[in-house]
Design a protein around this motif. Structure first.
Motif, PDB file in Angstrom:
ATOM      1  N   PRO A 214       0.834  -1.212   0.000  1.00 44.54           N
ATOM      2  CA  PRO A 214       0.000   0.000   0.000  1.00 44.54           C
ATOM      3  C   PRO A 214       0.867   1.261   0.000  1.00 44.54           C
ATOM      4  O   PRO A 214       2.070   1.188   0.255  1.00 44.54           O
ATOM      5  N   ARG A 215       0.232   2.400  -0.262  1.00 45.33           N
ATOM      6  CA  ARG A 215       0.914   3.680  -0.045  1.00 45.33           C
ATOM      7  C   ARG A 215       0.713   4.073   1.412  1.00 45.33           C
ATOM      8  O   ARG A 215      -0.279   3.670   2.029  1.00 45.33           O
ATOM      9  N   TYR A 216       1.620   4.879   1.933  1.00 47.98           N
ATOM     10  CA  TYR A 216       1.536   5.276   3.337  1.00 47.98           C
ATOM     11  C   TYR A 216       1.532   6.794   3.487  1.00 47.98           C
ATOM     12  O   TYR A 216       2.192   7.496   2.716  1.00 47.98           O
ATOM     13  N   ALA A 217       0.795   7.255   4.491  1.00 50.77           N
ATOM     14  CA  ALA A 217       0.810   8.676   4.864  1.00 50.77           C
ATOM     15  C   ALA A 217       0.719   8.734   6.379  1.00 50.77           C
ATOM     16  O   ALA A 217      -0.188   8.131   6.967  1.00 50.77           O
ATOM     17  N   HIS A 218       1.650   9.419   7.014  1.00 57.29           N
ATOM     18  CA  HIS A 218       1.670   9.483   8.488  1.00 57.29           C
ATOM     19  C   HIS A 218       1.414  10.907   8.959  1.00 57.29           C
ATOM     20  O   HIS A 218       2.184  11.821   8.634  1.00 57.29           O
ATOM     21  N   ILE A 219       0.337  11.053   9.714  1.00 54.27           N
ATOM     22  CA  ILE A 219      -0.043  12.380  10.205  1.00 54.27           C
ATOM     23  C   ILE A 219       0.644  12.643  11.553  1.00 54.27           C
ATOM     24  O   ILE A 219       0.971  11.693  12.279  1.00 54.27           O
ATOM     25  N   PRO A 220       0.855  13.904  11.905  1.00 54.42           N
ATOM     26  CA  PRO A 220       1.484  14.177  13.208  1.00 54.42           C
ATOM     27  C   PRO A 220       0.649  13.619  14.352  1.00 54.42           C
ATOM     28  O   PRO A 220      -0.575  13.514  14.247  1.00 54.42           O
ATOM     29  N   VAL A 221       1.331  13.275  15.401  1.00 53.63           N
ATOM     30  CA  VAL A 221       0.669  12.730  16.588  1.00 53.63           C
ATOM     31  C   VAL A 221       0.407  13.893  17.562  1.00 53.63           C
ATOM     32  O   VAL A 221       1.233  14.789  17.695  1.00 53.63           O
ATOM     33  N   VAL A 222      -0.748  13.860  18.208  1.00 51.22           N
ATOM     34  CA  VAL A 222      -1.060  14.905  19.189  1.00 51.22           C
ATOM     35  C   VAL A 222      -0.357  14.567  20.506  1.00 51.22           C
ATOM     36  O   VAL A 222      -0.453  13.437  20.980  1.00 51.22           O
ATOM     37  N   VAL A 223       0.345  15.546  21.047  1.00 51.31           N
ATOM     38  CA  VAL A 223       1.006  15.312  22.336  1.00 51.31           C
ATOM     39  C   VAL A 223       0.502  16.329  23.363  1.00 51.31           C
ATOM     40  O   VAL A 223       0.018  17.398  23.004  1.00 51.31           O
ATOM     41  N   ASN A 224       0.623  15.975  24.629  1.00 51.06           N
ATOM     42  CA  ASN A 224       0.213  16.902  25.685  1.00 51.06           C
ATOM     43  C   ASN A 224       1.364  17.863  25.992  1.00 51.06           C
ATOM     44  O   ASN A 224       2.413  17.820  25.344  1.00 51.06           O
ATOM     45  N   ASN A 225       1.183  18.696  26.992  1.00 50.14           N
ATOM     46  CA  ASN A 225       2.199  19.704  27.317  1.00 50.14           C
ATOM     47  C   ASN A 225       3.551  19.124  27.680  1.00 50.14           C
ATOM     48  O   ASN A 225       4.580  19.781  27.523  1.00 50.14           O
ATOM     49  N   GLU A 226       3.542  17.875  28.167  1.00 48.82           N
ATOM     50  CA  GLU A 226       4.818  17.221  28.534  1.00 48.82           C
ATOM     51  C   GLU A 226       5.434  16.499  27.338  1.00 48.82           C
ATOM     52  O   GLU A 226       6.425  15.795  27.474  1.00 48.82           O
ATOM     53  N   GLY A 227       4.801  16.628  26.170  1.00 47.33           N
ATOM     54  CA  GLY A 227       5.339  15.987  24.976  1.00 47.33           C
ATOM     55  C   GLY A 227       4.962  14.520  24.871  1.00 47.33           C
ATOM     56  O   GLY A 227       5.502  13.782  24.059  1.00 47.33           O
ATOM     57  N   GLN A 228       4.001  14.063  25.712  1.00 47.85           N
ATOM     58  CA  GLN A 228       3.604  12.651  25.645  1.00 47.85           C
ATOM     59  C   GLN A 228       2.434  12.487  24.687  1.00 47.85           C
ATOM     60  O   GLN A 228       1.513  13.324  24.678  1.00 47.85           O
ATOM     61  N   ALA A 288       6.344  15.353  13.253  1.00 53.62           N
ATOM     62  CA  ALA A 288       6.130  14.118  14.015  1.00 53.62           C
ATOM     63  C   ALA A 288       5.002  14.314  15.018  1.00 53.62           C
ATOM     64  O   ALA A 288       4.183  13.435  15.245  1.00 53.62           O
ATOM     65  N   ASN A 289       4.976  15.493  15.656  1.00 51.25           N
ATOM     66  CA  ASN A 289       3.905  15.727  16.620  1.00 51.25           C
ATOM     67  C   ASN A 289       3.552  17.198  16.741  1.00 51.25           C
ATOM     68  O   ASN A 289       4.331  18.060  16.362  1.00 51.25           O
ATOM     69  N   ILE A 290       2.358  17.430  17.268  1.00 52.76           N
ATOM     70  CA  ILE A 290       1.871  18.794  17.509  1.00 52.76           C
ATOM     71  C   ILE A 290       1.240  18.788  18.894  1.00 52.76           C
ATOM     72  O   ILE A 290       0.521  17.852  19.250  1.00 52.76           O
ATOM     73  N   ARG A 291       1.499  19.847  19.625  1.00 52.25           N
ATOM     74  CA  ARG A 291       0.895  19.950  20.958  1.00 52.25           C
ATOM     75  C   ARG A 291      -0.598  20.182  20.860  1.00 52.25           C
ATOM     76  O   ARG A 291      -1.060  20.983  20.061  1.00 52.25           O
ATOM     77  N   HIS A 292      -1.299  19.509  21.718  1.00 47.03           N
ATOM     78  CA  HIS A 292      -2.751  19.592  21.763  1.00 47.03           C
ATOM     79  C   HIS A 292      -3.195  21.045  21.946  1.00 47.03           C
ATOM     80  O   HIS A 292      -4.130  21.524  21.330  1.00 47.03           O
ATOM     81  N   GLU A 293      -2.475  21.761  22.787  1.00 44.66           N
ATOM     82  CA  GLU A 293      -2.883  23.131  23.148  1.00 44.66           C
ATOM     83  C   GLU A 293      -2.681  24.102  21.996  1.00 44.66           C
ATOM     84  O   GLU A 293      -3.220  25.202  22.023  1.00 44.66           O
ATOM     85  N   SER A 294      -1.866  23.711  20.994  1.00 47.21           N
ATOM     86  CA  SER A 294      -1.555  24.681  19.949  1.00 47.21           C
ATOM     87  C   SER A 294      -2.599  24.714  18.848  1.00 47.21           C
ATOM     88  O   SER A 294      -2.455  25.449  17.889  1.00 47.21           O
ATOM     89  N   VAL A 295      -3.640  23.911  18.962  1.00 47.46           N
ATOM     90  CA  VAL A 295      -4.658  23.927  17.882  1.00 47.46           C
ATOM     91  C   VAL A 295      -5.992  24.431  18.424  1.00 47.46           C
ATOM     92  O   VAL A 295      -6.214  24.445  19.614  1.00 47.46           O
TER      93      VAL A 295
END
Ligand code: GLU
Length: 295
Positions: A214-228, A288-295
């Motif tokens: 298959p083809r692949y597409a990976h979206i950024p993962v949502v992380v909390n303020n601690e980067g988890q 790779a990731n985006i903070r939850h609070e930034s959206v």
């Protein structure tokens, strides 16, 4: 992509708890990409590990997706009903001489620097009660991620021989996902960035089993303020279907889709229709990731 070409996408949650914002995003991105390409969107419940799955979670996830108007095609595929297919694939790999048992502990692997050094490959004694690993080769596995661009992994040195059947006898995610993506004829995988480093292992298995890639597409993962990563382990809140419109709007922002301000107050079906009509996978942040609070 040619809109006439067959497109089959999927969302494949593990029912270890209710949907949280991070899993809603993976559902939404895979749904929009499938629908914008006039494709099917299938649902697969990755219920391989009963000890980590509250019995009500799978149904909860399905009900929640419906309440967000994320309607899937066909029947849901449950991995817990697919053990025979996984055993068959394992046999094919065994016939090729690629499977061996290993009883190394987590601590031993840590002492190897975190990458398994394949030490049980050539053991002459019989390993009792271990995990089953597949032999990798000294090859560079590359793929062109539709969001993140060219990716490459030296399978032997960066990953090592990997587990297909766990010590406790459960089939591992890497085997099940490959067998089922092939079985469901998935052409496009859209999922979280946390799985991008698993992709070369999956491509390698697809090659060993002569499955289409298959083809692949990976979206950024949502992380909390601690980067988890938002996950059940980090107590991410379950999404509330009563806030479906608000959350979908937020998810569209997160996916870089720049939703029209006139959509304020729109219901989920209207938001999804807008999302399908305007879907631009190239606008998804290459992160790779985006903070939850930034959206
Ligand atoms: N079941 C996996 C998860 O919930 C996703 C698997 C996949 O999309 O390949 O993280």
């Amino acid at each position: 992509m040619n809109a006439d070409a067959t497109y089959i996408g999927r969302f494949a949650p593990s029912p270890s708890g209710p949907l949280h914002f991070g899993s809603l995003l993976a559902a939404l991105a895979s749904f929009l990409d499938a629908r914008a390409n006039k494709g099917q969107w299938l649902l697969r419940m990755e219920d391989l590990d009963p000890a980590r799955e509250p019995p009500e979670a799978a149904d909860q996830i399905l009900r929640c997706l419906e309440q967000f108007s994320l309607h899937w095609d066909d029947e849901v595929l449950y991995q817990s009903h697919r053990f025979e297919a996984y055993a068959e694939a394992l046999d094919r790999l065994r016939e090729k001489g690629l499977i061996y048992a290993c009883d190394c502990t987590r601590q031993q692997i840590q002492a190897m620097g975190g990458v398994y050094d394949n030490r049980c490959r050539h053991r002459k004694d019989q390993v009792i009660g271990g995990a089953l690993r597949v032999q990798t080769q000294n090859i560079q596995v590359s793929f062109d991620d539709r969001i993140q661009g060219e990716q490459s992994q030296d399978l032997l040195y960066e990953c090592g021989d990997f587990v297909l059947v766990r010590k406790d006898g459960l089939f591992a995610y890497q085997l099940a996902v490959v067998v089922d993506d092939a079985f469901q004829q998935i052409t496009d995988v859209v999922r979280g960035f946390d799985l991008i480093e698993s992709t070369p292992r999956q491509i390698y298995l697809q090659q060993c089993l002569a499955y289409p890639l298959p083809r692949y597409a990976h979206i950024p993962v949502v992380v909390n303020n601690e980067g988890q990563k938002l996950s059940k382990q980090h107590f991410a809140d379950a999404v509330n279907p009563r806030q479906a419109s608000e959350l979908l709007l937020k998810a569209l922002h997160f996916l870089g889709q720049n939703p029209d301000p006139a959509l304020a107050g729109a219901n989920s079906s209207e938001l999804l229709a807008w999302g399908i009509a305007h879907w631009d996978i190239q606008a998804v942040p290459k992160l790779a990731n985006i903070r939850h609070e930034s959206v």
